[in-house]
Design a protein around this motif. Sequence first.
Motif, PDB file in Angstrom:
ATOM      1  N   HIS A 138     -14.880 -19.008 -14.034  1.00 20.86           N
ATOM      2  CA  HIS A 138     -14.166 -19.608 -15.167  1.00 20.86           C
ATOM      3  C   HIS A 138     -13.910 -18.597 -16.286  1.00 20.86           C
ATOM      4  N   THR A 140     -12.349 -14.830 -18.006  1.00 18.05           N
ATOM      5  CA  THR A 140     -11.012 -14.314 -18.304  1.00 18.05           C
ATOM      6  C   THR A 140     -10.967 -12.808 -18.161  1.00 18.05           C
ATOM      7  N   ASP A 176      -4.647 -16.313  -5.047  1.00 20.89           N
ATOM      8  CA  ASP A 176      -4.101 -17.428  -5.823  1.00 20.89           C
ATOM      9  C   ASP A 176      -5.066 -18.599  -5.912  1.00 20.89           C
ATOM     10  N   ASP A 177      -5.921 -18.757  -4.914  1.00 20.10           N
ATOM     11  CA  ASP A 177      -6.853 -19.881  -4.945  1.00 20.10           C
ATOM     12  C   ASP A 177      -8.085 -19.597  -5.794  1.00 20.10           C
ATOM     13  N   GLU A 178      -8.203 -18.373  -6.310  1.00 17.17           N
ATOM     14  CA  GLU A 178      -9.339 -18.017  -7.149  1.00 17.17           C
ATOM     15  C   GLU A 178      -8.941 -17.696  -8.586  1.00 17.17           C
ATOM     16  N   TRP A 179      -7.661 -17.408  -8.814  1.00 15.45           N
ATOM     17  CA  TRP A 179      -7.226 -16.952 -10.133  1.00 15.45           C
ATOM     18  C   TRP A 179      -5.960 -17.686 -10.559  1.00 15.45           C
ATOM     19  N   THR A 180      -5.847 -17.900 -11.881  1.00 14.34           N
ATOM     20  CA  THR A 180      -4.637 -18.458 -12.481  1.00 14.34           C
ATOM     21  C   THR A 180      -4.108 -17.477 -13.510  1.00 14.34           C
ATOM     22  N   ARG A 182      -2.516 -16.881 -16.838  1.00 12.03           N
ATOM     23  CA  ARG A 182      -2.305 -17.617 -18.085  1.00 12.03           C
ATOM     24  C   ARG A 182      -1.246 -16.956 -18.959  1.00 12.03           C
ATOM     25  N   PHE A 208      -5.638 -13.349 -16.981  1.00 11.31           N
ATOM     26  CA  PHE A 208      -5.963 -14.057 -15.750  1.00 11.31           C
ATOM     27  C   PHE A 208      -7.254 -14.848 -15.952  1.00 11.31           C
ATOM     28  N   GLN A 209      -7.320 -16.052 -15.387  1.00 14.60           N
ATOM     29  CA  GLN A 209      -8.549 -16.846 -15.455  1.00 14.60           C
ATOM     30  C   GLN A 209      -9.070 -17.084 -14.049  1.00 14.60           C
ATOM     31  N   ARG A 210     -10.367 -16.805 -13.856  1.00 19.44           N
ATOM     32  CA  ARG A 210     -10.997 -17.057 -12.565  1.00 19.44           C
ATOM     33  C   ARG A 210     -11.315 -18.543 -12.436  1.00 19.44           C
ATOM     34  N   ALA A 211     -11.112 -19.072 -11.251  1.00 22.92           N
ATOM     35  CA  ALA A 211     -11.362 -20.502 -11.011  1.00 22.92           C
ATOM     36  C   ALA A 211     -12.858 -20.788 -11.070  1.00 22.92           C
TER      37      ALA A 211
END
Length: 211
Positions: A138, A140, A176-180, A182, A208-211
């Motif tokens: 979660h 950044t 992509d499934d681990e990071w968004t 922003r 970038f934000q980690r899931a």
Amino acid sequence: MSDMPAPAPAAEFWEARYRDAGRVWSGRPNELLVREVSDLAPGTALDLGCGEGGDAVWLASRGWRVTGVDISATALERAAGHAADAGVGGRIAWERHELGRSFPDGSFDLVSAHYLQSPVALDQQGILRSAARAVADHGTLLVVMHAAWPSWQTEPPFDAVFPTLEGVPAELALPDDEWTVRTMETVRRPSTSPEGVEGFRDDNVWRFQRA
């Protein structure tokens, strides 16, 4: 062709840069750090290439516990003095690393890498990949890089390859499934030459934000 001197090792270059000058930076935090981080809840932060500590001190003043990292012992000494004067010295740990050769241990809620660009050898891609691995769940990753020379720079002082807006995410290849993503944009800021010529400089910013 005349003989050119060999490039100075990175540690030697940056230590001389700080040692042979007075204060190099303003002491204020980078404005894109302030823009991107002000709404985040304080936690642990890693400031890569912290210089004289402007960003680290600002983060600490907002409640973050910060690890500030730089290659120059002189820069770190000045940074520690800045933190002490600001009353936040107890919230910041200072570590000397030649990034690309060594990297701080641990994971962090925020990893900030501002302007990791150098006229001497620097494994920028490897450092940013290490930075991404150091982001906690979660957390950044904030990366800011100059996108070009300032508009008033008619004769660049050295050859440089500037990262493109699309290039850094491609090099990091964050799943992509681990990071968004922003933030991913180019920001134009006013820039004034040492001679007083007004102009601008473009910076690229990625958050970038980690899931």
